[in-house]
Design a protein around this motif. Sequence first.
Motif, short mmCIF file in Angstrom:
data_model
loop_
_atom_site.label_atom_id
_atom_site.label_comp_id
_atom_site.label_asym_id
_atom_site.label_seq_id
_atom_site.Cartn_x
_atom_site.Cartn_y
_atom_site.Cartn_z
N LEU A 58 0.84 -1.21 0.00
CA LEU A 58 0.00 0.00 0.00
C LEU A 58 0.87 1.25 0.00
N PRO A 59 0.65 2.15 -0.93
CA PRO A 59 1.38 3.42 -0.87
C PRO A 59 0.97 4.20 0.38
N LEU A 60 1.86 5.02 0.87
CA LEU A 60 1.56 5.84 2.04
C LEU A 60 0.30 6.67 1.77
N GLY A 61 -0.63 6.62 2.71
CA GLY A 61 -1.89 7.34 2.58
C GLY A 61 -3.00 6.56 1.92
N ALA A 62 -2.70 5.36 1.41
CA ALA A 62 -3.70 4.55 0.71
C ALA A 62 -4.63 3.86 1.69
N THR A 63 -5.83 3.56 1.20
CA THR A 63 -6.84 2.81 1.95
C THR A 63 -7.34 1.68 1.08
N PHE A 65 -16.79 -2.43 8.01
CA PHE A 65 -16.28 -1.80 9.23
C PHE A 65 -14.75 -1.85 9.36
N PHE A 66 -14.05 -2.29 8.31
CA PHE A 66 -12.60 -2.43 8.41
C PHE A 66 -11.91 -2.11 7.09
N ASN A 67 -10.81 -1.36 7.19
CA ASN A 67 -9.93 -1.06 6.05
C ASN A 67 -8.50 -1.41 6.43
N PHE A 68 -7.71 -1.76 5.42
CA PHE A 68 -6.26 -1.71 5.56
C PHE A 68 -5.86 -0.32 5.12
N VAL A 69 -5.02 0.33 5.88
CA VAL A 69 -4.54 1.66 5.53
C VAL A 69 -3.02 1.68 5.69
N HIS A 70 -2.42 2.72 5.18
CA HIS A 70 -0.98 2.92 5.39
C HIS A 70 -0.79 4.36 5.84
N THR A 71 -0.59 4.54 7.14
CA THR A 71 -0.39 5.86 7.70
C THR A 71 0.87 5.86 8.56
N LEU A 72 1.42 7.04 8.76
CA LEU A 72 2.54 7.24 9.67
C LEU A 72 2.06 8.12 10.81
N ASP A 116 10.15 1.41 14.65
CA ASP A 116 9.57 2.34 13.68
C ASP A 116 10.08 3.76 13.89
N ARG A 117 10.04 4.21 15.13
CA ARG A 117 10.49 5.59 15.41
C ARG A 117 11.96 5.78 15.01
N LEU A 118 12.78 4.77 15.28
CA LEU A 118 14.21 4.89 14.98
C LEU A 118 14.50 4.76 13.49
N THR A 119 13.74 3.95 12.76
CA THR A 119 14.04 3.70 11.35
C THR A 119 13.19 4.52 10.39
N ARG A 120 11.98 4.90 10.81
CA ARG A 120 11.07 5.60 9.91
C ARG A 120 10.74 7.01 10.39
N GLY A 121 11.04 7.30 11.64
CA GLY A 121 10.72 8.61 12.20
C GLY A 121 9.32 8.71 12.73
N ALA A 122 8.51 7.71 12.50
CA ALA A 122 7.12 7.66 12.96
C ALA A 122 6.67 6.21 12.95
N VAL A 123 5.54 5.94 13.58
CA VAL A 123 5.02 4.57 13.69
C VAL A 123 4.07 4.28 12.52
N VAL A 124 4.27 3.14 11.88
CA VAL A 124 3.38 2.71 10.79
C VAL A 124 2.12 2.13 11.41
N ASP A 125 0.98 2.69 11.05
CA ASP A 125 -0.33 2.15 11.46
C ASP A 125 -1.04 1.66 10.22
N TRP A 126 -1.80 0.56 10.38
CA TRP A 126 -2.42 -0.02 9.19
C TRP A 126 -3.78 -0.69 9.43
N LEU A 127 -4.23 -0.79 10.65
CA LEU A 127 -5.55 -1.38 10.94
C LEU A 127 -6.54 -0.25 11.20
N ASP A 128 -7.60 -0.19 10.42
CA ASP A 128 -8.56 0.91 10.50
C ASP A 128 -9.97 0.36 10.65
N PHE A 129 -10.50 0.45 11.87
CA PHE A 129 -11.87 0.04 12.14
C PHE A 129 -12.77 1.26 12.20
N TYR A 130 -14.00 1.11 11.72
CA TYR A 130 -14.91 2.25 11.70
C TYR A 130 -16.36 1.79 11.74
N TRP A 131 -17.23 2.73 12.04
CA TRP A 131 -18.67 2.52 11.98
C TRP A 131 -19.26 3.76 11.36
#
Length: 164
Positions: A34-39, A45-52, A112-127
């Motif tokens: 997934l490119p950064l920012g993609a959903t 109720f669930f997406n895979f996302v790519h966020t920092l 993540d913080r040491l190698t990317r500068g931020a944490v990669v999040d990718w589980l997106d639950f919603y209603w």
Amino acid sequence: MNMAQTKQSFLWLSIAAVLAAVDQLSKAIVETLLPLGATHPVNAFFNFVHTLNPGAAFSFLADASGWQWWFFTGIAIIVSMILASLILRHPTSREIPAYALILGGAVGNLIDRLTRGAVVDWLDFYWNAMHWPAFNLADVWIVTGAGLMLLKSFQPQVKDSRAW
């Protein structure tokens, strides 16, 4: 510390390392697919996302000016050292499984913080339009470990410290 305790310490530290590795593998897969920012919608109720996330849990302080990287990196290092020390000094304690989960998650997000500068999040639950903040497996490990500690706090103390 006797040989059996040394082996138990090694086992729990190994479990923490495997949890951190699984977290890192899952993030590498997300970064590859997934490119950064993609959903990628999965169901209603669930997406895979790519966020920092440069902040902490629930994107706390994500919009701060950058000092939060140092703060959260320092906390992760200190907490990891304390948990590893507790596992080494008290390998038969009933809290050790929770410590191993929290340690694995803390190390996963620290990498993540040491190698990317931020944490990669990718589980997106919603209603409907309400989204839970995106998170990752390291967060799951941390919350599960904290939940175990909370549950244990309501149980009566047992004389055998090896009982979980």
